[in-house]
Design a protein around this motif. Structure first.
Motif: not given
Ligand code: IPE
Ligand code: IPE
Ligand code: MG
Length: 251
Positions: A150-161
């Protein structure tokens, strides 16, 4: 045998198959003989669960922590696992059972992974019971892997908290797509979870028996399921709410 209500069986039954070593040691046999006998119990219980119409059966076969056992025992368990899968796949096809695996597959030897892949591919179109083997499985490790992805997705900008809901989180677990277990059986008298399905067991009914896994029988399974059927699962509600009397009275 105690009669079971076929309409009130757990959809998902999970089992911590424990006590193989003690079963053997009590008989002055090597631990591995206990594991061999345990594999016979697996065969019988898988067959019975499928016969009863249980939709999901999940078996804790080897934990992340079990890697720290003596290398000889680890190797023997891996060999036994491989033989079991190879021998049973034809049977799974006849019984319409689909294989599934949870756990950290990258820690398993290549030949075991190939055997698992082969069994999963062959049984992929089966529509009967889903048999999930937890191998090199630890719930804390599973939760940590999910958080990292999940953190990797967030860092890649595909997901926000704000996108991280309970449902989304669940879909990142190894068990994504499986319902939570309704019923958990642990054999051998230990009353602990030992890092199994920590998230998924939140509302599971728990059952402990002193019987060691090699001695676990269809009769004992029946007894455990009858116990399950006597329970009231409230999921935080009141008993009245469940029987729909709650809206008629306030007490
Ligand atoms: C369960 O039996 C099988 C595995 C954990 C692989 P054990 O091997 O844990 O048996 P005991 O608990 O030592 O008797
Ligand atoms: C849990 O049994 C793991 C499996 C049944 C595969 P263990 O025997 O490893 O658990 P502990 O060490 O008694 O908690
Ligand atoms: Mg044990």
């Amino acid at each position: 045998m105690i009669p079971l209500d076929p309409n009130r069986l757990p959809a998902h039954l999970a089992i911590i198959m424990d006590g193989n070593g003690r079963w053997a040691q009590e008989r002055m046999l090597k631990r591995i003989i206990g594991h061999q006998r345990g594999a016979e119990t697996v065969k019988m219980i898988v067959e019975q669960a499928s016969l009863l119409g249980i939709k999901y059966l999940t078996l804790f076969a080897f934990s992340s922590e079990n890697w720290s056992r003596p290398q000889l025992e680890v190797r023997a368990l891996m060999t036994l696992l491989k033989k079991y899968i190879q021998r049973e796949t034809a049977h799974m096809m006849r019984k319409n059972i689909r294989y599934n695996v949870i756990g950290n597959r990258s820690d398993l030897p290549d030949d075991i992974n190939e055997t698992l892949e082969d069994a999963m591919r062959k049984t992929a179109a089966n529509t009967g019971m889903v048999l999930t083997l937890a191998l090199s499985y630890g719930a804390r490790q599973e939760l940590t892997r999910a958080a990292a992805r999940l953190a990797a997705e967030a860092v890649a900008g595909r997901l926000s908290p704000e996108d991280i809901t309970t449902e989304l989180f669940e879909s990142y677990l190894d068990t994504g797509g499986l319902p939570d277990p309704d019923f958990l059986i642990r054999t051998s008298g230990e009353m602990r979870i030992s890092n199994f399905l920590l998230w998924q067991l939140a509302y599971t009914e728990l059952y402990f028996t002193d019987t060691n896994w090699p001695d676990f029988t269809i009769n004992e399974l029946n007894k455990a399921l009858a116990d399950y059927q006597s329970r009231e699962r409230r999921f935080g509600k009141t008993s009245d709410q469940l029987t729909q009397r709650g809206d008629l009275s306030n007490d």
